[in-house]
Motif scaffolding. Structure first.
Motif, PDB file in Angstrom:
ATOM      1  N   GLY A 274       0.805  -1.261  -0.096  1.00  0.00           N
ATOM      2  CA  GLY A 274       0.048   0.002   0.138  1.00  0.00           C
ATOM      3  C   GLY A 274       0.582   1.229  -0.280  1.00  0.00           C
ATOM      4  O   GLY A 274       0.265   2.525  -0.355  1.00  0.00           O
ATOM      5  N   ASP A 275       2.183   1.078   0.510  1.00  0.00           N
ATOM      6  CA  ASP A 275       2.706   2.506   0.365  1.00  0.00           C
ATOM      7  C   ASP A 275       3.392   2.736  -1.124  1.00  0.00           C
ATOM      8  O   ASP A 275       4.180   3.682  -1.224  1.00  0.00           O
ATOM      9  N   GLY A 276       3.281   1.912  -2.048  1.00  0.00           N
ATOM     10  CA  GLY A 276       4.000   1.979  -3.417  1.00  0.00           C
ATOM     11  C   GLY A 276       5.712   1.425  -3.350  1.00  0.00           C
ATOM     12  O   GLY A 276       6.197   1.584  -4.756  1.00  0.00           O
ATOM     13  N   GLU A 277       6.207   1.326  -2.410  1.00  0.00           N
ATOM     14  CA  GLU A 277       7.732   0.984  -2.627  1.00  0.00           C
ATOM     15  C   GLU A 277       7.752  -0.317  -3.031  1.00  0.00           C
ATOM     16  O   GLU A 277       8.734  -0.544  -4.018  1.00  0.00           O
ATOM     17  N   GLN A 291       5.601 -13.314  -5.409  1.00  0.00           N
ATOM     18  CA  GLN A 291       6.804 -12.535  -5.489  1.00  0.00           C
ATOM     19  C   GLN A 291       6.387 -11.004  -4.883  1.00  0.00           C
ATOM     20  O   GLN A 291       5.528 -10.439  -5.163  1.00  0.00           O
ATOM     21  N   ALA A 292       7.586 -10.402  -4.377  1.00  0.00           N
ATOM     22  CA  ALA A 292       7.506  -9.215  -3.955  1.00  0.00           C
ATOM     23  C   ALA A 292       8.780  -8.238  -4.325  1.00  0.00           C
ATOM     24  O   ALA A 292       9.912  -8.968  -4.171  1.00  0.00           O
ATOM     25  N   PHE A 293       8.788  -7.231  -5.046  1.00  0.00           N
ATOM     26  CA  PHE A 293       9.932  -6.285  -5.526  1.00  0.00           C
ATOM     27  C   PHE A 293       9.805  -4.976  -5.175  1.00  0.00           C
ATOM     28  O   PHE A 293       8.586  -4.589  -5.737  1.00  0.00           O
ATOM     29  N   GLY A 294      10.686  -4.069  -4.961  1.00  0.00           N
ATOM     30  CA  GLY A 294      10.624  -2.808  -5.005  1.00  0.00           C
ATOM     31  C   GLY A 294      12.079  -2.221  -4.595  1.00  0.00           C
ATOM     32  O   GLY A 294      12.892  -2.905  -4.311  1.00  0.00           O
ATOM     33  N   ARG A 295      11.925  -0.829  -4.605  1.00  0.00           N
ATOM     34  CA  ARG A 295      13.129  -0.245  -4.113  1.00  0.00           C
ATOM     35  C   ARG A 295      12.827   0.937  -3.145  1.00  0.00           C
ATOM     36  O   ARG A 295      11.944   1.832  -3.437  1.00  0.00           O
ATOM     37  N   LEU A 296      13.558   0.906  -2.059  1.00  0.00           N
ATOM     38  CA  LEU A 296      13.134   2.016  -0.920  1.00  0.00           C
ATOM     39  C   LEU A 296      13.931   3.247  -1.065  1.00  0.00           C
ATOM     40  O   LEU A 296      14.462   3.347  -2.099  1.00  0.00           O
ATOM     41  N   ASP A 297      13.434   4.432  -0.400  1.00  0.00           N
ATOM     42  CA  ASP A 297      14.130   5.542  -0.559  1.00  0.00           C
ATOM     43  C   ASP A 297      15.533   5.629  -0.553  1.00  0.00           C
ATOM     44  O   ASP A 297      16.297   6.622  -1.020  1.00  0.00           O
ATOM     45  N   SER A 298      16.100   4.648   0.271  1.00  0.00           N
ATOM     46  CA  SER A 298      17.608   4.646   0.462  1.00  0.00           C
ATOM     47  C   SER A 298      18.209   4.095  -0.674  1.00  0.00           C
ATOM     48  O   SER A 298      19.408   4.322  -0.946  1.00  0.00           O
TER      49      SER A 298
END
Length: 411
Positions: A274-277, A291-298
């Motif tokens: 839900g937070d889009g990351e 599966q899950a995948f994303g990129r953090l602000d870091s």
């Protein structure tokens, strides 16, 4: 999760956000396992000088052209050249130098007669030598300067992993320093309130955390650095806390196992959904559908893999390992593939690509499942026997004996 995404689409989405890590200079002798950001270029020729390929005698080929067992040619031995000698003795017609393998050949010599082709051999040959067989041609058994590499030639190309052979070649070519990419820093996190530390006494409802050790070794084998290994319960707050710790340790990637499906206790989904990351999807593969995948602000990549061990192994090979290699600027990020014949028959999941832990018989050119239990993602014991994954397309309903199968080598 609704319509299933193809494996290729998910891989493309992962690789689209990967960036190559920064480069650093390291001594060539301390860069094994690293990926070259710039080519390693030969500083000098290999060989550095003309040298002997045999223990024997440096001669003028014309002097011994007629030598035979019946009519040996006798030469006067005027020098002795052990390996490491820098001498360059003059050789007149009818003269020879005793020479050992690797020693520079005299400028006046144009061939080497191995000691096996002489009457006296090496033991009693410092006065004269009787040559019984002529060299096949001028230049016989002489290793010419630059015959392997010339100064300025590329020894190892950019984008290649510097392995043991590459290190040896670079050192031989006078390369003292190479430019390589930094190792990716990876955090490994197992989720599940049922997990116990490896070695803890078993009990009903609790199982050993084999995913942590599995991923730790897989990450290491991908030439990345493990900066955190953690195990957290099925609580989103615990996932958030360990994510913050991983970021604080400079992780370039965080790999979670478990907690990404649609069950009632899915802590990774609870922490990120839900937070889009981080995106949660279903991929048309078996095992490894959720599966899950994303990129953090870091900038850290987040991989959420299923919790069953075989699913973890497959998902790592398909999604995580290519990303870690791409971070290093590796030219080749895929595992080797073979086409082998099925030794036995097995079933496949409808509509999903199958990655089956498999045993390969390289002599017979066959492949078979690594476990008699089929393709269940919980069958961790079969991983010990697996050296490959048999890859069966989604449109194939079943594998029959004799079918030709794509096989990804992993062990």
């Amino acid at each position: 999760m609704s319509a299933l995404r193809t494996v290729e689409d998910q891989v493309d989405r992962v690789l689209a956000v990967v960036t190559v890590l920064e480069a650093e200079a390291r001594p060539a002798t301390d860069a094994a396992g690293r990926t070259l950001a710039s080519p390693a270029v030969a500083a000098h020729d290999i060989p550095l000088f003309d040298n002997s390929a045999m223990d024997g005698f440096a001669v003028r080929a014309a002097d011994v052209a007629a030598a035979s067992d019946d009519h040996p040619v006798v030469l006067r031995v005027v020098a002795d050249l052990p390996a490491g000698s820098s001498a360059d003795p003059a050789l007149a017609s009818g003269e020879a130098a005793r020479i050992m393998t690797g020693s520079p050949t005299p400028g006046d010599a144009d061939a080497i007669v191995p000691f096996e082709d002489t009457a006296g051999g090496l033991a009693d040959s410092l006065g004269e030598v009787r040559v019984l067989r002529a060299p096949a041609k001028p230049g016989a058994f002489v290793r010419r300067r630059g015959g392997d590499l010339r100064a300025g030639d590329v020894v190892v190309a950019a984008g290649e992993r510097l392995g043991a052979f590459g290190v040896a070649a670079a050192v031989a070519a006078g390369v003292t320093e190479v430019t390589v990419t930094r190792r990716p820093r990876v955090a490994v996190v197992s989720t599940g309130s049922e997990l116990r530390a490896p070695g803890d006494a078993p009990e009903r409802g609790r199982i050993p955390d084999s995913n942590g050790p599995l991923l730790t070794q897989l990450v290491t084998d991908a030439d990345a650095e493990v900066v955190l290994v953690a195990r957290v319960p099925d609580e989103p707050d615990a996932v958030r806390a360990v994510t913050a710790e991983a970021v604080a340790r400079g992780a370039d990637a965080i790999v979670f196992t478990g907690g990404v499906s649609a069950g009632a206790y899915e802590p990774v989904r609870g922490a990120f959904d839900g937070d889009g990351e981080v995106e949660f999807v279903g991929v048309a593969m078996q095992p490894g559908k959720p599966q899950a995948f994303g990129r953090l602000d870091s900038g850290a990549l987040v991989f959420g893999l299923p919790g069953n061990p075989v699913s973890v192994a497959v998902s790592f090979e398909v999604f995580v390992r290519p990303a870690l290699l791409a971070m290093q600027g590796r030219t080749e990020i895929g595992r080797p593939l073979l086409r082998l014949t099925a030794e036995t028959a097995w079933t496949t999941p409808p509509g999903r690509r199958q990655y089956l832990p498999a045993v390969v018989d390289s002599i017979a050119g066959t492949v078979r499942p690594a476990t008699a239990g089929g393709s269940g993602s919980h069958l961790a014991g079969g991983l010990a026997r697996a050296r490959a994954f048999a890859i069966v397309p989604a449109e194939v309903a079943a594998v029959a004996v004799g079918d030709v199968i794509d096989v990804m080598l992993v062990g």
